[in-house]
Design an enzyme around this catalytic site. Structure first.
Site: not given
Length: 271
Positions: A9-11
């Site tokens: 996942d990024l954020d």
């Protein structure tokens, strides 16, 4: 070590609180790839907001956008395994017709190369342009294809009623999920499609057993991915609900290189 699929996942996970990759994170992920592991981004973001991060990491793996609804190979337009789950554009038109009573301030319809939006007043959500160009204005004329995702910013007190309306009228076609955090935003995607859809897709491409998937996340939209992965790791800054289903929790937050530190130990990478 057995080859792993590392789903990121990024954020709130791989990115710091300024939505940037730290130099340590880039270094560790590069080392993981050099050690033979597969690193792939699995994000709720559209492609327009993840392409730069993908390129910054020099990845050549499939990219999963829109929480699993789009799987593609950036820079390879002819990749024949690309998939995209879409939703009926009529749902966007229905929301536009009800925008006043639903307290909708912003409505965006997106796809791999699609971005159109309607707004009453400029908003500051970070993920969307504050001022729309003339070719970005959403209307029944401009939205000529079914979108992959609809995102609506709305008055918080209207959220429950709008969720109920969407479930009552379109619940057999779509899933509706509120964003975590301070912004009152609902995200609408194809029914039953989750980040786990994308992770399974990538694992199948590389013949990676489920037990050799390690996934990192922090929010409710990571639930299916964390649950699906053989080893689901939740960030120290993750939600209590997500932590409750994790195989492990990072010692450090996303702001403190939590993913990089964890992978260094987990994969036995050289410092």
């Amino acid at each position: 070590m057995t080859q792993k699929l590392i789903a990121l996942d990024l954020d709130g996970t791989t990115l710091n609180n300024e939505s940037k990759l730290s130099s340590k994170t880039k270094r560790v992920l590069t080392s993981a790839v050099q050690a033979g592991h597969i690193v792939s981004i699995v994000t709720g973001r559209p492609y327009r907001l993840s392409a730069e991060i993908y390129d910054d990491l020099h990845l050549n793996t499939p990219l999963i956008n829109f929480n699993g609804s789009l799987g593609h190979m950036p820079h390879n337009q002819n990749w024949d395994l690309e998939y995209q789950y879409t939703i009926d554009r009529g749902i966007a038109f229905d929301l536009m017709a009800h925008h006043y009573e639903f307290g909708i301030n912003y409505l965006a319809a997106e796809g791999k190369s699609l971005f159109l939006a309607a707004q009453d007043n400029p908003i500051h959500l970070g993920f969307f342009p504050t001022t729309l160009a003339t070719n970005q204005i959403l209307s029944q004329t401009t939205l000529s294809e079914d979108p992959t995702s609809l995102t609506i910013a709305l008055d918080r007190d209207k959220q429950p009623a709008v969720i109920q309306y969407l479930n009552d009228h379109f619940g057999d076609q779509v899933d509706v999920a509120p964003w975590g955090g301070p912004d009152s935003v609902l995200e609408i995607g194809a029914k039953g499609i989750q980040k786990a859809t994308g992770v399974e897709f990538i694992a199948n491409q590389y013949q990676i057993d489920r037990q050799n998937i390690i996934a990192f996340g922090d929010e409710h939209n990571d639930t299916a991915m964390i649950d699906y992965a053989g080893w689901g790791v939740v960030m120290q800054n993750g939600t209590p609900q997500l932590k409750s289903i994790a195989n492990d929790i990072t010692e450090a937050t996303n702001e403190e290189d939590g993913v990089a530190n964890y992978l260094t130990d987990y994969l036995g990478l050289a410092e």
